[in-house]
Each structure stands twice: as C-alpha cells, then as structure tokens.
Design a protein around this motif. Structure first.
Motif, short mmCIF file in Angstrom:
data_model
loop_
_atom_site.label_atom_id
_atom_site.label_comp_id
_atom_site.label_asym_id
_atom_site.label_seq_id
_atom_site.Cartn_x
_atom_site.Cartn_y
_atom_site.Cartn_z
N ALA A 28 0.82 -1.21 0.00
CA ALA A 28 0.00 0.00 0.00
C ALA A 28 0.86 1.27 0.00
CB ALA A 28 -0.93 0.00 1.22
N LEU A 29 2.06 1.18 0.58
CA LEU A 29 2.94 2.35 0.65
C LEU A 29 3.85 2.48 -0.56
CD1 LEU A 29 3.96 2.13 4.42
CD2 LEU A 29 2.51 3.86 3.35
N SER A 30 3.78 1.55 -1.50
CA SER A 30 4.61 1.64 -2.69
C SER A 30 4.15 2.81 -3.55
CB SER A 30 4.53 0.34 -3.49
OG SER A 30 3.21 0.13 -3.97
N PRO A 31 5.05 3.42 -4.32
CA PRO A 31 4.67 4.57 -5.17
C PRO A 31 3.58 4.22 -6.18
CG PRO A 31 7.06 4.41 -4.97
CD PRO A 31 6.50 3.16 -4.36
N ALA A 32 3.52 2.96 -6.61
CA ALA A 32 2.50 2.57 -7.60
C ALA A 32 1.11 2.57 -7.00
CB ALA A 32 2.83 1.19 -8.17
N VAL A 33 0.99 2.28 -5.71
CA VAL A 33 -0.32 2.22 -5.06
C VAL A 33 -0.61 3.51 -4.30
CG1 VAL A 33 -1.75 0.95 -3.41
CG2 VAL A 33 -0.16 -0.28 -4.90
N ASN A 34 0.32 3.93 -3.45
CA ASN A 34 0.21 5.19 -2.71
C ASN A 34 -1.09 5.25 -1.91
OD1 ASN A 34 0.91 7.72 -1.75
ND2 ASN A 34 0.16 8.80 -3.57
N ASP A 35 -1.24 4.29 -0.98
CA ASP A 35 -2.45 4.20 -0.17
C ASP A 35 -2.07 4.15 1.30
OD1 ASP A 35 -4.98 3.78 0.80
OD2 ASP A 35 -5.09 1.67 0.23
N PRO A 36 -1.70 5.29 1.89
CA PRO A 36 -1.31 5.29 3.30
C PRO A 36 -2.42 4.86 4.25
CG PRO A 36 -1.03 7.48 2.32
CD PRO A 36 -1.65 6.62 1.30
N GLY A 37 -3.68 5.04 3.85
CA GLY A 37 -4.79 4.65 4.71
C GLY A 37 -4.79 3.16 5.02
N THR A 38 -4.45 2.34 4.03
CA THR A 38 -4.37 0.90 4.27
C THR A 38 -3.25 0.58 5.24
OG1 THR A 38 -5.30 0.36 2.10
CG2 THR A 38 -3.96 -1.33 3.17
N ALA A 39 -2.11 1.25 5.10
CA ALA A 39 -1.01 1.02 6.03
C ALA A 39 -1.41 1.40 7.45
CB ALA A 39 0.21 1.83 5.59
N ILE A 40 -2.13 2.50 7.61
CA ILE A 40 -2.60 2.90 8.93
C ILE A 40 -3.57 1.87 9.50
CG2 ILE A 40 -3.98 4.64 10.14
CD1 ILE A 40 -2.75 6.74 8.29
N CYS A 41 -4.42 1.32 8.64
CA CYS A 41 -5.35 0.27 9.07
C CYS A 41 -4.59 -0.96 9.54
CB CYS A 41 -6.30 -0.08 7.93
SG CYS A 41 -7.45 -1.41 8.30
N VAL A 42 -3.54 -1.32 8.83
CA VAL A 42 -2.73 -2.48 9.22
C VAL A 42 -2.04 -2.23 10.56
CG1 VAL A 42 -0.70 -3.84 8.60
CG2 VAL A 42 -2.41 -3.32 6.87
N VAL A 43 -1.56 -1.02 10.77
CA VAL A 43 -0.91 -0.70 12.05
C VAL A 43 -1.90 -0.91 13.20
CG1 VAL A 43 0.09 1.17 13.42
CG2 VAL A 43 0.79 0.85 11.05
N GLY A 44 -3.13 -0.45 13.03
CA GLY A 44 -4.14 -0.69 14.06
C GLY A 44 -4.41 -2.17 14.28
N THR A 45 -4.41 -2.95 13.20
CA THR A 45 -4.59 -4.39 13.33
C THR A 45 -3.46 -5.02 14.10
OG1 THR A 45 -5.78 -4.45 11.21
CG2 THR A 45 -4.87 -6.52 12.02
N LEU A 46 -2.24 -4.59 13.84
CA LEU A 46 -1.08 -5.13 14.56
C LEU A 46 -1.14 -4.80 16.04
CD1 LEU A 46 1.71 -4.32 11.94
CD2 LEU A 46 0.81 -6.58 12.51
N VAL A 47 -1.62 -3.61 16.37
CA VAL A 47 -1.76 -3.24 17.79
C VAL A 47 -2.74 -4.17 18.48
CG1 VAL A 47 -2.51 -1.44 19.38
CG2 VAL A 47 -1.09 -0.85 17.41
N ARG A 48 -3.86 -4.48 17.81
CA ARG A 48 -4.83 -5.41 18.41
C ARG A 48 -4.21 -6.79 18.62
NH1 ARG A 48 -8.44 -2.73 14.91
NH2 ARG A 48 -8.19 -4.35 13.31
#
Length: 432
Positions: free
Chosen positions: A293-313
């Motif tokens: 999601a953070l790659s320049p081709a996708v550029n979707d920081p929202g998905t990365a933020i969602c994953v970070v929240g999942t990892l915290v859980r």
C-alpha cells in the motif's frame, strides 16, 4: 494426542476448493433416494397426490439454472481470488480460498444440480410411488428455497470477498487464532528449553518451511529411546539439508547409537508457510499488505494505517497476562520447545512499515502512537521491543522527512522532544 494432527489435516482439506462440493454431491445423491423409503410405509394414505408434471418441471428448472449459477459463482470466486492476490498480497490467497461462505454457496449450487439430475431421472423412470413423490416434492421445494437464500447471502459475500478490508480481516482472524493457540501452549505442549545444545543434531531432509511439528510422535520416540528432544526449528522456520531441526540428548552420556530418523519425520516440511501454527507468518503477511500500500505505484497510506491498528490489536492479545481458561499443562515432558521471541515478532510486523512509511508523515505518526501504546503494556518483552522499534522508526523518519514540521509531529507522537528540539534549532540556525 491425535487432536492437533487431526486439526492440521482438517485445515488442509479446508484449503481445497473441491472437498465440500464433492461431499455435498454425494449427500445430494443420497437425499434424492431418501424419498423411496416412504413408499414402504403407510404414508400413502395420508399424503396428497402430486402431479408428475409439476415435479418434473420444478426439477428441470433447477437442473438448468443451477449449473449456470455454479459456473457464475466459480468465475466470481476466481476474480475475487485474483483481486486479493493483486491488491493485498499473494500470501493471503489461501485464506480467501478457504472462505466458508463461498465454499458453502458453491457446494449448495453444485449439490442442487446433482440432486435435480438424479431425481428427474428417477421420476421419469417411475421409480417413486405416491408417498415417495410427495416426499421428493417436499425435498425439492426445501432445496429450492435453500438455494434462493444461499444465493442472496452469497451475492452479499462475494461483493466483499477479495477486497482489501476483507482480506486484512481474514489475515487478522487467522493470526489471532494462531496467537491464541500459542498463548495456550507457549511450548507447543512441551517444556521450556533447559538443556544445553550439545547433543546429536538432526538436519532437514527437504527444502521448505516447517509447517507442523508432531509433538506426540517426538514424545513417544523420546520415551522409547530414553532421550530428550530439543526443538530448534519452530513452525515457519526455513528448512534445508544444512539447517538443524532439533537436537537429541541421551539420558546416558555414553550412548552413541541413536537413530534420529523419526525426529526428522516428525517435522512436516512444505513449500509454503501456513497460518495454523505460525503466528509470525500472519504478521509478515500484514506487513506485506502495508508495504504494498505504501509503494509509489499504489500510494495508499490509509491501508497502512489500518494495518498498524490491526497489529496493535494482535500484540495486545499477545500481551494478555493469562489466556482464557489458563495455559495447557505440558503433555510432552521429553520435548523441549523455545517460546516465540517478542523482538522477532516486532521485526516481522513493523520493520517494513517503518522503512516504507518513514517519508509519509501520517503513517510515521500513527506508527509512533501504536508503538507507544504497546510500550505502555505490562509485558516487559513487548515494552522493550516496542521502544526499540520506536527509536528505529524515528531514525528512519529523520532521514526521510525534509520538513521540520513533519518531523516535529513524528517526534511529538514518539516522545522524542529533546532530540527533535536540538535538530530543529540547528536546522533553523543554518537556514537563517
């Protein structure tokens, strides 16, 4: 002792798309002939007369439509699988394939098609009498209603299958299940490692990943051979002919005639990692989703933020002081197994996100807040690992962020105020 082995084999069958449809096909053939048993009873006196034309028409409609719907469902599922592999990560494919709702829908459609074909053949050959025709009509109406309900539910499910949010949710559930099993049995129902690693080394015979360890087989062999087995490769470890799977330590130091073939056979080695007994694999897959999601081709920081929240859980689940029901008592006292390392788990989860998101301020800020929340937990190992990765992530952001205000936001989120104040003041002085 066979419970874990049975669970592993059952999950492998669940990963096969043909298992449920085949079972339902066999069941549908049996159901089609169940109506014949009614002809041998006195039900004919109480059942109404059912027209052959009405049953044939209903079965013909079901037979002609179910094959089309089954084909449509397969094509939709394949598209969903491709979407999951392309948008998230190919490692999530196995979870999407094993989706129960999709498999149940496909099984229902194929089973209804087989039922209608068998039933209409039997009706045209006058296999059923009055009572049998009535029972067959009731079964046909019930199956037809079941198909309609299944189709409506499946349409809602297939609209979400393969989407990013659904894939992340599936990976989270699989990882949480693996973490709970490891929490209940930190040493895989063995005992902690307390022996020195000076015994006979057992090497892998194949190249691949350790998918499953048959602890019961190791225990039985160790009791018969009067030895202790120290596991060196946990599920998820890469295995090769020069990699050590375990050490065998004899009760008597003079013994040299130990045949360790059974030890190597107790390690199930396959070409890919599995979610069942490998919690770290789930963390790696989530990290891969965030990295893509953070790659320049996708550029979707929202998905990365969602994953970070999942990892915290997930790490919050791991930090629970005592699992519900308590930990399982060791059943294999001759098998020593190391516990999972919190540092290794944090490396799997956060390294790629910190590296690829270092230059994205919103991701860097959310990562610092997440690591700060984990550092505040009561688990000492998690606190140490979280603090280490927080410092490492901030160093990456210092090299990637060129605007002082962005770096200040990251420093504030990670409580790096002193170091950031010095860096900002020095940079402002140079600019003046």
């Amino acid at each position: 002792m066979l419970t874990e082995r049975f669970r592993f084999l059952l999950n492998r069958f669940r990963d096969r798309l043909w298992v449920k449809p085949l079972a339902v096909c066999l069941l549908s053939i049996a159901v089609a002939f169940v109506a014949k048993f009614a002809d041998g009873t006195g039900m004919a006196k109480f059942t109404p007369q059912i027209s052959l034309d009405s049953i044939e028409a209903l079965l013909s409609i079901m037979a002609s439509s179910m094959l089309v719907i089954a084909t449509f469902s397969v094509s939709s599922m394949v598209s969903a699988y491709a979407s999951a592999a392309n948008t998230a990560t190919p490692r999530s494919f196995i979870l999407v394939v094993s989706d129960d709702a999709s498999q149940n829908a496909l099984s229902t459609f194929v089973g209804a098609f087989i039922f209608s074909i068998v039933a209409i053949t039997a009706v045209k050959n006058e296999y059923f009498e009055k009572a049998g025709l009535f029972i067959l009509f009731v079964l046909t109406v019930f199956i037809f209603g079941l198909v309609v309900v299944t189709f409506v539910r499946w349409v809602d499910r297939i609209a979400r299958l393969g989407r990013m949010g659904t894939t992340i949710e599936k990976v989270e559930h699989a990882t949480a299940a693996a973490l709970r099993r490891r929490l209940n049995a930190p040493n895989l129902c063995g005992v902690p490692v307390r022996s020195n690693l000076e015994g006979l080394a057992v090497y892998a015979a194949n190249v691949g990943y350790v998918q499953y360890i048959d602890m019961a087989a190791l225990q039985i062999w160790a009791e018969q051979s009067k030895v202790r087995v120290v596991v060196a490769a946990l599920p998820g470890s890469f295995a090769a002919p020069n990699n050590i799977l375990a050490y065998v330590i004899a009760d008597s130091a003079e013994r040299t005639d130990i045949d360790s073939t059974a030890v190597a056979l107790a390690f199930q080695i396959g070409g890919a990692r599995l979610f069942d007994d490998d919690p770290r694999f789930g963390l790696v897959v989530l990290s891969e989703i965030a990295g893509r999601a953070l790659s320049p081709a996708v550029n979707d920081p929202g998905t990365a933020i969602c994953v970070v929240g999942t990892l915290v859980r997930l790490f919050t689940l791991w930090s629970e002081p005592e699992p519900v029901g308590g930990k399982q008592a060791p059943k294999y006292d001759r098998v020593e197994v190391p516990e999972l390392s919190a540092r290794d788990m944090f490396d799997d989860a956060f390294t790629a996100i910190a590296r690829d998101g270092a230059g994205v301020v919103e991701v860097a800020v959310r990562l610092q807040k997440a690591l700060g929340a984990l550092a505040a937990s009561g688990n000492a190992d998690l606190r140490e690992a979280a603090e280490y990765h927080s410092r490492l992530a901030f160093k990456r952001s210092q090299n990637a962020l060129s605007i002082s205000e962005d770096l200040e936001a990251v420093a504030k989120a990670g409580n790096f105020k002193t170091k950031h104040a010095e860096s900002v003041s020095s940079s402002d002085g140079k600019q003046q």
